[in-house]
Design a protein around this motif. Sequence first.
Motif, PDB file in Angstrom:
ATOM      1  N   ALA A 186       0.560  -1.264   0.185  1.00  0.00           N
ATOM      2  CA  ALA A 186       0.245  -0.330   0.254  1.00  0.00           C
ATOM      3  C   ALA A 186       0.451   1.452  -0.030  1.00  0.00           C
ATOM      4  CB  ALA A 186      -0.747   0.337   1.000  1.00  0.00           C
ATOM      5  N   ASN A 187       2.151   0.773   0.449  1.00  0.00           N
ATOM      6  CA  ASN A 187       2.698   2.568   0.703  1.00  0.00           C
ATOM      7  C   ASN A 187       4.283   2.475   0.430  1.00  0.00           C
ATOM      8  OD1 ASN A 187       3.869   1.449   3.339  1.00  0.00           O
ATOM      9  ND2 ASN A 187       1.151   2.394   3.909  1.00  0.00           N
ATOM     10  N   LYS A 188       5.078   2.923   0.326  1.00  0.00           N
ATOM     11  CA  LYS A 188       7.062   3.249   0.525  1.00  0.00           C
ATOM     12  C   LYS A 188       7.418   1.951   1.963  1.00  0.00           C
ATOM     13  CE  LYS A 188      10.344   4.074  -1.416  1.00  0.00           C
ATOM     14  NZ  LYS A 188      11.477   3.228  -0.247  1.00  0.00           N
ATOM     15  N   PRO A 189       6.205   2.403   2.981  1.00  0.00           N
ATOM     16  CA  PRO A 189       7.083   1.307   4.555  1.00  0.00           C
ATOM     17  C   PRO A 189       7.081   1.001   3.750  1.00  0.00           C
ATOM     18  CG  PRO A 189       6.130   3.522   5.205  1.00  0.00           C
ATOM     19  CD  PRO A 189       5.909   3.517   3.376  1.00  0.00           C
ATOM     20  N   SER A 190       5.715  -0.201   3.541  1.00  0.00           N
ATOM     21  CA  SER A 190       5.030  -1.465   2.684  1.00  0.00           C
ATOM     22  C   SER A 190       6.627  -2.256   2.133  1.00  0.00           C
ATOM     23  CB  SER A 190       3.905  -1.685   2.817  1.00  0.00           C
ATOM     24  OG  SER A 190       3.271  -1.012   3.700  1.00  0.00           O
ATOM     25  N   LEU A 191       6.208  -1.019   1.147  1.00  0.00           N
ATOM     26  CA  LEU A 191       7.472  -1.996  -0.190  1.00  0.00           C
ATOM     27  C   LEU A 191       8.710  -1.973   0.908  1.00  0.00           C
ATOM     28  CD1 LEU A 191       8.172  -2.398  -2.147  1.00  0.00           C
ATOM     29  CD2 LEU A 191       8.309   0.154  -3.257  1.00  0.00           C
ATOM     30  N   ASP A 192       9.577  -0.776   1.644  1.00  0.00           N
ATOM     31  CA  ASP A 192      10.902  -1.300   2.061  1.00  0.00           C
ATOM     32  C   ASP A 192      10.703  -3.096   3.117  1.00  0.00           C
ATOM     33  OD1 ASP A 192      11.254   2.066   2.875  1.00  0.00           O
ATOM     34  OD2 ASP A 192      11.838   1.036   0.672  1.00  0.00           O
ATOM     35  N   ASP A 193       9.722  -2.786   4.088  1.00  0.00           N
ATOM     36  CA  ASP A 193       9.464  -4.414   4.815  1.00  0.00           C
ATOM     37  C   ASP A 193       9.370  -5.190   3.394  1.00  0.00           C
ATOM     38  OD1 ASP A 193       9.332  -2.726   6.848  1.00  0.00           O
ATOM     39  OD2 ASP A 193       7.908  -2.828   7.185  1.00  0.00           O
ATOM     40  N   HIS A 194       9.063  -5.166   2.774  1.00  0.00           N
ATOM     41  CA  HIS A 194       8.856  -6.380   1.684  1.00  0.00           C
ATOM     42  C   HIS A 194      10.407  -6.011   1.082  1.00  0.00           C
ATOM     43  CE1 HIS A 194       7.340  -9.191  -1.353  1.00  0.00           C
ATOM     44  NE2 HIS A 194       8.487  -8.361  -2.629  1.00  0.00           N
ATOM     45  N   LEU A 195      10.901  -5.790   0.540  1.00  0.00           N
ATOM     46  CA  LEU A 195      12.401  -5.683   0.417  1.00  0.00           C
ATOM     47  C   LEU A 195      12.916  -6.059   0.744  1.00  0.00           C
ATOM     48  CD1 LEU A 195      12.640  -2.197  -2.310  1.00  0.00           C
ATOM     49  CD2 LEU A 195      12.038  -5.316  -2.668  1.00  0.00           C
ATOM     50  N   ARG A 196      13.347  -6.020   1.948  1.00  0.00           N
ATOM     51  CA  ARG A 196      14.064  -6.714   3.330  1.00  0.00           C
ATOM     52  C   ARG A 196      13.384  -8.479   3.296  1.00  0.00           C
ATOM     53  NH1 ARG A 196      14.266  -1.473   4.993  1.00  0.00           N
ATOM     54  NH2 ARG A 196      12.645  -1.308   6.601  1.00  0.00           N
ATOM     55  N   GLY A 197      12.928  -8.237   2.959  1.00  0.00           N
ATOM     56  CA  GLY A 197      12.173  -9.571   3.379  1.00  0.00           C
ATOM     57  C   GLY A 197      12.748 -11.074   2.820  1.00  0.00           C
ATOM     58  N   LYS A 198      12.615 -12.463   2.832  1.00  0.00           N
ATOM     59  CA  LYS A 198      13.172 -13.292   3.016  1.00  0.00           C
ATOM     60  C   LYS A 198      12.372 -13.694   1.340  1.00  0.00           C
ATOM     61  CE  LYS A 198      13.128 -15.778   7.240  1.00  0.00           C
ATOM     62  NZ  LYS A 198      13.897 -16.398   8.683  1.00  0.00           N
ATOM     63  N   LYS A 199      11.252 -13.756   0.870  1.00  0.00           N
ATOM     64  CA  LYS A 199      10.506 -13.939  -0.263  1.00  0.00           C
ATOM     65  C   LYS A 199      11.741 -13.717  -1.347  1.00  0.00           C
ATOM     66  CE  LYS A 199       6.627 -14.895  -2.988  1.00  0.00           C
ATOM     67  NZ  LYS A 199       5.074 -14.743  -2.731  1.00  0.00           N
ATOM     68  N   HIS A 200      11.374 -12.338  -0.984  1.00  0.00           N
ATOM     69  CA  HIS A 200      11.907 -11.127  -1.914  1.00  0.00           C
ATOM     70  C   HIS A 200      13.302 -11.240  -2.205  1.00  0.00           C
ATOM     71  CE1 HIS A 200      12.026  -7.727  -4.811  1.00  0.00           C
ATOM     72  NE2 HIS A 200      13.137  -7.721  -4.268  1.00  0.00           N
ATOM     73  N   GLN A 201      14.537 -11.658  -1.285  1.00  0.00           N
ATOM     74  CA  GLN A 201      15.231 -11.642  -1.348  1.00  0.00           C
ATOM     75  C   GLN A 201      16.822 -13.163  -2.277  1.00  0.00           C
ATOM     76  OE1 GLN A 201      18.482 -10.037   0.269  1.00  0.00           O
ATOM     77  NE2 GLN A 201      16.700  -8.201  -0.261  1.00  0.00           N
ATOM     78  N   ARG A 202      15.297 -14.160  -1.540  1.00  0.00           N
ATOM     79  CA  ARG A 202      15.444 -14.972  -2.130  1.00  0.00           C
ATOM     80  C   ARG A 202      15.308 -15.484  -3.234  1.00  0.00           C
ATOM     81  NH1 ARG A 202      11.449 -19.865  -3.004  1.00  0.00           N
ATOM     82  NH2 ARG A 202       9.969 -18.203  -0.839  1.00  0.00           N
ATOM     83  N   LEU A 203      14.207 -14.626  -3.993  1.00  0.00           N
ATOM     84  CA  LEU A 203      13.781 -14.627  -5.579  1.00  0.00           C
ATOM     85  C   LEU A 203      15.168 -13.856  -6.598  1.00  0.00           C
ATOM     86  CD1 LEU A 203      10.273 -14.302  -5.930  1.00  0.00           C
ATOM     87  CD2 LEU A 203      11.509 -16.591  -5.728  1.00  0.00           C
ATOM     88  N   GLU A 204      15.314 -12.555  -5.249  1.00  0.00           N
ATOM     89  CA  GLU A 204      16.535 -12.072  -6.379  1.00  0.00           C
ATOM     90  C   GLU A 204      17.650 -13.303  -6.478  1.00  0.00           C
ATOM     91  OE1 GLU A 204      17.453  -9.502  -7.180  1.00  0.00           O
ATOM     92  OE2 GLU A 204      15.752  -8.166  -6.690  1.00  0.00           O
ATOM     93  N   SER A 205      18.227 -13.804  -5.295  1.00  0.00           N
ATOM     94  CA  SER A 205      19.378 -14.259  -5.402  1.00  0.00           C
ATOM     95  C   SER A 205      18.891 -15.675  -6.499  1.00  0.00           C
ATOM     96  CB  SER A 205      19.376 -15.293  -4.369  1.00  0.00           C
ATOM     97  OG  SER A 205      20.161 -16.691  -4.335  1.00  0.00           O
ATOM     98  N   LEU A 206      17.886 -16.047  -6.747  1.00  0.00           N
ATOM     99  CA  LEU A 206      17.503 -17.383  -7.599  1.00  0.00           C
ATOM    100  C   LEU A 206      17.057 -16.898  -8.861  1.00  0.00           C
ATOM    101  CD1 LEU A 206      16.269 -20.309  -8.345  1.00  0.00           C
ATOM    102  CD2 LEU A 206      14.423 -19.623  -7.943  1.00  0.00           C
ATOM    103  N   ARG A 207      17.245 -16.061  -9.391  1.00  0.00           N
ATOM    104  CA  ARG A 207      17.172 -15.352 -10.778  1.00  0.00           C
ATOM    105  C   ARG A 207      18.578 -14.617 -11.447  1.00  0.00           C
ATOM    106  NH1 ARG A 207      14.051  -9.259 -11.997  1.00  0.00           N
ATOM    107  NH2 ARG A 207      15.443  -8.887  -9.978  1.00  0.00           N
ATOM    108  N   SER A 208      19.320 -14.615  -9.928  1.00  0.00           N
ATOM    109  CA  SER A 208      20.571 -13.832 -10.596  1.00  0.00           C
ATOM    110  C   SER A 208      21.103 -15.415 -10.560  1.00  0.00           C
ATOM    111  CB  SER A 208      21.223 -13.440  -9.345  1.00  0.00           C
ATOM    112  OG  SER A 208      20.705 -11.926  -8.894  1.00  0.00           O
ATOM    113  N   ILE A 209      21.021 -16.454 -10.081  1.00  0.00           N
ATOM    114  CA  ILE A 209      21.864 -17.576 -10.584  1.00  0.00           C
ATOM    115  C   ILE A 209      21.500 -18.733 -11.474  1.00  0.00           C
ATOM    116  CG2 ILE A 209      21.911 -20.437  -9.862  1.00  0.00           C
ATOM    117  CD1 ILE A 209      21.609 -19.274  -6.722  1.00  0.00           C
TER     118      ILE A 209
END
Length: 785
Positions: A36-59
């Motif tokens: 819904a907003n920028k603080p929620s976006l920052d929380d999502h980007l720091r979350g495990k799911k986003h980090q895991r998918l970023e790593s998987l995409r890089s691989i």
Amino acid sequence: MDMEVEEAGMAEPTLDDLESLPRGGFRCRLCHVTVANKPSLDDHLRGKKHQRLESLRSIRQDQELRSVFVSGFPKGTPASELSDYFEAYGEVVNVVMDKDKGVYAIVELQDREVLEKVLAQPQHSLGGQKLRVKPREKKDFKYTPPRKQGSAKREQLSPEKLAQELCQADDVDAQMTRMVQLFEFSEGERRLRDLLVTLFQEVFLEFFPGSAILPFGSSVNGFDVSGCDLDLFLELEKTKKFQASAKSAPGPPAEDEPDSHSEDSILSDIDLASATVPEVLELVATVLRKCVPGVHHVQVVPNARRPVVKFCHKDSGLRGDISIDNKLALRNTRFLQLCTEIDERVRPLVYVVRHWAKQQALAGNPFGGGPLLNNYALTLLVLFFLQTRSPPVLPTVARLKELSEDEEQTVVEGWDCSFPKDSTQLEPSGNKENLCALLADFFRIFGDYDFPGCLISLQEGQPLPLPSVLQSEVGSKLKLGPFNLQDPFELSHNVAANVNEKTALRFQRCCQAASKYCRSLQYQRKSSKGKIWGLVRLFQPGTAEAEVPVAAEFVINLPLTLAVLPAETHELLCQARDFQLRCFQKVCAGIAFILQDVLKCSCLEAQQGSEEERQAVPEGKQGEQQTEAKAGPLSAGCKRSLDEEEADSSSPSSKRPRTDTLVPEGESMTWDCATWHKVWLGRRRVRRQLRGPQPDQQQAAGSLELEAKVSEAISQQEGGGKPADPLFHFSVCARVRADAFVKQDMRISLCFEPAPEQAAAFQEFFHFLQGFLPRAVEQHLAREA
């Protein structure tokens, strides 16, 4: 990559990953998540799911940059041969073969240097065949999460699998218990629905401060079936109060409160207090479409009895709807939960009756509307049946209101919805009947039930006669029909109002068939020879109904209120027997009028006297007497035959003599009748055609004048003139019941007797009369009065 981002433990999102939404929201395309907003976006980007998918995409992207696509090798070549061939250029990390046809492979090399060596070679060959080698095609990264076991709805249970499961049980009680286990939610499906409710709550709370998402219906009322819809209620009362206070309060809002005046606030677009239901539903649909991940096929249905927004959850296929003005459904849901807590026999009975009705094509209707019974109506019918046991299994709604404490008193939309919150406050039932006996009695009772002549009331735990219901304030708002089942709290709502005469009569016939089967040993005992038994045979569609024997006696009871009679008759009725007989006469005249003038049957008053006297007359003499009766004057309740009407058509019309001046001999009257046309088929369609787009007062729905025109039109469609032979003959005898003048109601029993060889043909007409005749006779008497 930024050092600050690495120290924070998060990858830097690319511009293609993020999408800005109206009103300050964001969508992460990588994870398919909307915030819904920028603080929620920052929380999502720091979350495990986003980090895991970023790593998987890089691989995956790195693998694409050092892999080659290879084809042209002989079919059936093992991956080891390809690996050995490319090892000559450098280390091979992995070889992935085409699983379906085995005609290509992806070879992953150690690094870009090995890749360049392979591509620099102009010609590759293996096993004497030329290989085609090229860089691996680069594709957009798409992550499809593995489906968790049990997260989707349970695999549909086939009839064969169900029969196998049930036949393994020891008795019918065990079969009914097993039915619940086979059809209720799996643990995975319960978790999925809980997660969806939580997701909806989080999203809507962002846009509607103070709102609440509350599930109701089959998902939570104790009668859940795998795959059923998810019904949600969006509570907006606190949101309306917040919006009103925000408008009245000057100055900026507090830090922890959203600003409803801001252009980014969804509440700036609409005033919830004054907005119409369709307007709010459109707003809800917008939130669903743009801000709830995994939701699609969003559709507003504003014209339903309870307007809703329908949606579908893409990953699970789960369908549902959201309503904003259905608080009564929450109380109904809790009431059904309470019933399941009061007695453990409630759930198995409801599951079995629902499945039986679905197999017999009496219920189901997944797209709404239509003439079939819905699951809610079937559930209430079972609860009513349990209220009427001796001793009762369940208390009446009125009794539950008496047992509720002061803090449990609840009024919703003007209806008293009070009942105890805790089932432990109620005394356990003294009824000890087992499930096998209860199910058999359910079918026995409703196989011979006067559905069109009464109102089934869970409030009182008994059927209410329609005359007394129609005189009440609630009755004037009820939509009555062939099947009348009152909502336990919204007393002006007939939950089976959509059911037509055909479905209501089929329901009775199927109950009769099921009742007969439940008396057999095939139902009560497990087969020692491995044959189907118990519920399995009951669930087979159509077979039991075909075995229903033609009824030996066809009876319709007429509960006619004395209010339709003249005032002087009403006052003197209980004082003089002559007035009682005259009242009976008027009713008989009305019966004959409906049969002859409205339904176009030939109707002739039969010989009077006792049955013994009639049997003593030789058969030939009976014919002579009937011939004489045709030539003689008409007495009470008798109308001229159609033959006489046709013969007199050339003579000037004259006023018919009064038919209520002669008192019948005894308190019974018999007519010999014949039906010439199928006037019971297609009446609704013909009635609609005759009324036209702007019906006048004489063509109001259900008026006797219109009904007579409908019968005449059907007769014309079938060829106009009278056929050489009637469809069937039948006699009808009207008798005054013993309780005829009790409690201001006249009760007359009509016994129909078709010709023995024509009983099967007559049965369909009789089922039509069950719903049509009582209402038409009472309407005629009211008009005459």
